[in-house]
Design an enzyme around this catalytic site. Structure first.
Site, PDB file in Angstrom:
ATOM      1  CG  ASN A 256     -10.411   5.313  -8.475  1.00 38.93           C
ATOM      2  OD1 ASN A 256     -10.703   4.117  -8.604  1.00 38.93           O
ATOM      3  ND2 ASN A 256     -10.364   6.148  -9.489  1.00 38.93           N
ATOM      4  CB  VAL A 257      -7.704   4.092  -2.317  1.00 35.33           C
ATOM      5  CG1 VAL A 257      -8.805   3.126  -1.883  1.00 35.33           C
ATOM      6  CG2 VAL A 257      -6.712   3.367  -3.237  1.00 35.33           C
TER       7      VAL A 257
ATOM      8  CG  ASN B  63     -14.841   0.342 -19.209  1.00 34.36           C
ATOM      9  OD1 ASN B  63     -13.877  -0.208 -19.753  1.00 34.36           O
ATOM     10  ND2 ASN B  63     -15.102   0.198 -17.925  1.00 34.36           N
TER      11      ASN B  63
ATOM     12  CB  CYS C 230      -7.787   2.289  18.953  1.00 32.12           C
ATOM     13  SG  CYS C 230      -6.661   3.542  18.265  1.00 32.12           S
TER      14      CYS C 230
ATOM     15  CE1 TYR D 165      -4.380  -1.093  -0.141  1.00 34.98           C
ATOM     16  CE2 TYR D 165      -3.378  -2.964   0.992  1.00 34.98           C
ATOM     17  CZ  TYR D 165      -4.428  -2.408   0.274  1.00 34.98           C
ATOM     18  OH  TYR D 165      -5.520  -3.182  -0.046  1.00 34.98           O
TER      19      TYR D 165
ATOM     20  CG  HIS E 182     -13.818   0.683  -2.511  1.00 32.93           C
ATOM     21  ND1 HIS E 182     -13.684   0.188  -3.781  1.00 32.93           N
ATOM     22  CD2 HIS E 182     -15.038   0.257  -2.075  1.00 32.93           C
ATOM     23  CE1 HIS E 182     -14.768  -0.503  -4.117  1.00 32.93           C
ATOM     24  NE2 HIS E 182     -15.602  -0.470  -3.101  1.00 32.93           N
TER      25      HIS E 182
ATOM     26  CB  SER F 257     -14.285  -4.086 -14.086  1.00 32.85           C
ATOM     27  OG  SER F 257     -14.066  -4.127 -12.694  1.00 32.85           O
TER      28      SER F 257
HETATM   29  P1  OAD Z   1     -10.865  -2.482 -12.361  1.00 30.19           P
HETATM   30  O1  OAD Z   1      -9.392  -2.600 -12.434  1.00 30.19           O
HETATM   31  O2  OAD Z   1     -11.641  -3.693 -12.001  1.00 30.19           O
HETATM   32  O3  OAD Z   1     -11.480  -1.964 -13.743  1.00 30.19           O
HETATM   33  C1  OAD Z   1     -10.984  -0.836 -14.393  1.00 30.19           C
HETATM   34  C2  OAD Z   1     -11.858  -0.584 -15.607  1.00 30.19           C
HETATM   35  O4  OAD Z   1     -11.405   0.611 -16.205  1.00 30.19           O
HETATM   36  C3  OAD Z   1     -11.808  -1.659 -16.674  1.00 30.19           C
HETATM   37  O5  OAD Z   1     -13.154  -2.000 -17.074  1.00 30.19           O
HETATM   38  C4  OAD Z   1     -11.035  -1.019 -17.833  1.00 30.19           C
HETATM   39  O6  OAD Z   1     -11.535  -1.411 -19.115  1.00 30.19           O
HETATM   40  C5  OAD Z   1     -11.342   0.453 -17.608  1.00 30.19           C
HETATM   41  N1  OAD Z   1     -10.302   1.383 -18.083  1.00 30.19           N
HETATM   42  C6  OAD Z   1      -8.962   1.260 -18.008  1.00 30.19           C
HETATM   43  N2  OAD Z   1      -8.348   2.368 -18.475  1.00 30.19           N
HETATM   44  C7  OAD Z   1      -9.332   3.224 -18.859  1.00 30.19           C
HETATM   45  C8  OAD Z   1      -9.355   4.529 -19.423  1.00 30.19           C
HETATM   46  N3  OAD Z   1      -8.230   5.198 -19.693  1.00 30.19           N
HETATM   47  N4  OAD Z   1     -10.561   5.094 -19.685  1.00 30.19           N
HETATM   48  C9  OAD Z   1     -11.713   4.433 -19.435  1.00 30.19           C
HETATM   49  N5  OAD Z   1     -11.757   3.188 -18.893  1.00 30.19           N
HETATM   50  C10 OAD Z   1     -10.595   2.587 -18.603  1.00 30.19           C
HETATM   51  O7  OAD Z   1     -11.141  -1.275 -11.357  1.00 30.19           O
HETATM   52  P2  OAD Z   1     -12.451  -0.934 -10.547  1.00 30.19           P
HETATM   53  O8  OAD Z   1     -13.679  -1.243 -11.318  1.00 30.19           O
HETATM   54  O9  OAD Z   1     -12.268   0.430 -10.043  1.00 30.19           O
HETATM   55  O10 OAD Z   1     -11.632  -2.445  -4.421  1.00 30.19           O
HETATM   56  O11 OAD Z   1     -12.354  -1.951  -9.359  1.00 30.19           O
HETATM   57  C11 OAD Z   1     -13.305  -1.883  -8.331  1.00 30.19           C
HETATM   58  C12 OAD Z   1     -12.677  -2.299  -7.039  1.00 30.19           C
HETATM   59  O12 OAD Z   1     -12.074  -3.585  -7.230  1.00 30.19           O
HETATM   60  C13 OAD Z   1     -11.505  -1.428  -6.573  1.00 30.19           C
HETATM   61  O13 OAD Z   1     -11.915  -0.246  -5.928  1.00 30.19           O
HETATM   62  C14 OAD Z   1     -10.830  -2.362  -5.628  1.00 30.19           C
HETATM   63  C15 OAD Z   1     -10.915  -3.686  -6.375  1.00 30.19           C
HETATM   64  O14 OAD Z   1     -11.134  -4.788  -5.564  1.00 30.19           O
HETATM   65  C16 OAD Z   1     -11.022  -2.513  -3.230  1.00 30.19           C
HETATM   66  O15 OAD Z   1      -9.818  -2.485  -3.104  1.00 30.19           O
HETATM   67  C17 OAD Z   1     -11.976  -2.624  -2.093  1.00 30.19           C
END
Ligand code: OAD
Length: 257
Positions: free
Chosen positions: A104-105, A223, A132, A69, A121, A199
């Site tokens: 996003n974090v 996307n 704590c 991290y 998240h 995604s």
């Molecule tokens: P993902 O990594 O699962 O998905 C990223 C998405 O962004 C994919 O569908 C790509 O096609 C798309 N993508 C990539 N580059 C792009 C761009 N330049 N423009 C548009 N789209 C683009 O990420 P998240 O969906 O954010 O949770 O993942 C959700 C959660 O899964 C995260 O917050 C994390 C993970 O587990 C925790 O850590 C709790």
């Protein structure tokens, strides 16, 4: 390349009173921040995401988890908001109310100037005590880069001496209630919900577009490719968020620069 923005969407946006964005890792990809899953290819090919992102993983090997991290936090510190973050922030000058709900974090929406940002998240820069749960203040400056896989001892809590953990939501943990309420409220009330660079497979965030679609909102997905949301979204704009969102802004409100 010309990007086709549907005329129905242009009309709805010109008259919109409330626009919401649900963003995921893809919105920060053009800032050089790896998407969550892509991040594990290469450097972390020996590790499974869920093995790094849970309370059990931290108990098992807190130096591995903290090091991972810190590596991610350092990448964010060195990154800059991109055209997608910046244009989302500018849209707030055109629409009376804009909500940004992010998975996003990182803090790139805030650094681009967006207000009303909700982090479902958590945040890398808000670590808390594992025992704590008090917020731990990180020292300023860019931390030393832990190389991929290098262990790094987490700091200790100044109140109880417990180990400090990343301030993010791990697998098996709940999304913070107050953030979730704001997110659901935004999706129920908005005229348009954009889902950008996610995604759409991680719950409960993935249910937000469904809530919006059941309500009054037009749901628009931005996307690089297809997702499970394709059938729910009224429009699917395919391409990079940093290209599509500025093109959309120009089509609706005229050139931003
Ligand atoms: P993902 O990594 O699962 O998905 C990223 C998405 O962004 C994919 O569908 C790509 O096609 C798309 N993508 C990539 N580059 C792009 C761009 N330049 N423009 C548009 N789209 C683009 O990420 P998240 O969906 O954010 O949770 O993942 C959700 C959660 O899964 C995260 O917050 C994390 C993970 O587990 C925790 O850590 C709790």
């Amino acid at each position: 390349m010309t990007i086709e923005i549907p005329s129905e969407l242009i009309v709805v946006l010109r008259n919109a009173r409330h626009v919401a964005f649900l963003t995921g890792a893809g919105v920060s990809a053009e800032s050089g921040i790896p998407t969550f899953r892509d991040a594990l290819t290469g450097l972390w090919e020996n590790f499974d995401a869920e093995q790094l992102a849970s309370a059990d993983a931290f108990r098992r090997d807190r130096e591995l988890v903290w090091g991972w991290y810190e590596w991610r936090r350092m990448k964010v510190l060195k990154a800059e908001p991109n055209a997608a973050h910046c244009t989302i922030s500018t849209i707030a000058s055109k629409v009376p109310h804009v909500d940004v709900v992010t998975q996003n974090v990182d803090d790139l929406h805030e650094r681009a100037g967006s207000e009303n940002v909700v982090h479902l998240h958590g945040r890398l820069d808000h670590p808390i005590c594992f025992a704590c749960r008090r917020l731990h203040e990180l020292s300023l400056g860019i931390p030393e880069e832990p190389e991929g896989g290098r262990r790094l001892a987490p700091p200790r809590c100044e109140y109880c001496g417990g180990y400090v953990r990343p301030g993010v939501v791990w697998f098996g943990e709940s999304v913070p209630e107050s953030e979730w309420k704001v997110a659901v409220d935004a999706c129920r009330k908005c005229d348009v919900l954009f889902t950008v660079g996610t995604s759409s497979i991680v719950q409960p965030a993935a249910s937000l577009p469904v809530i919006a679609a059941r309500g009054r909102a037009m749901v628009v997905q931005i996307n690089l490719g297809p997702t499970s949301l394709d059938g729910i979204a009224q429009f699917n704009l395919v391409g990079q968020a940093g290209v599509i969102i500025p093109a959309l802004f120009d089509a609706v409100w005229g050139p931003s620069k």
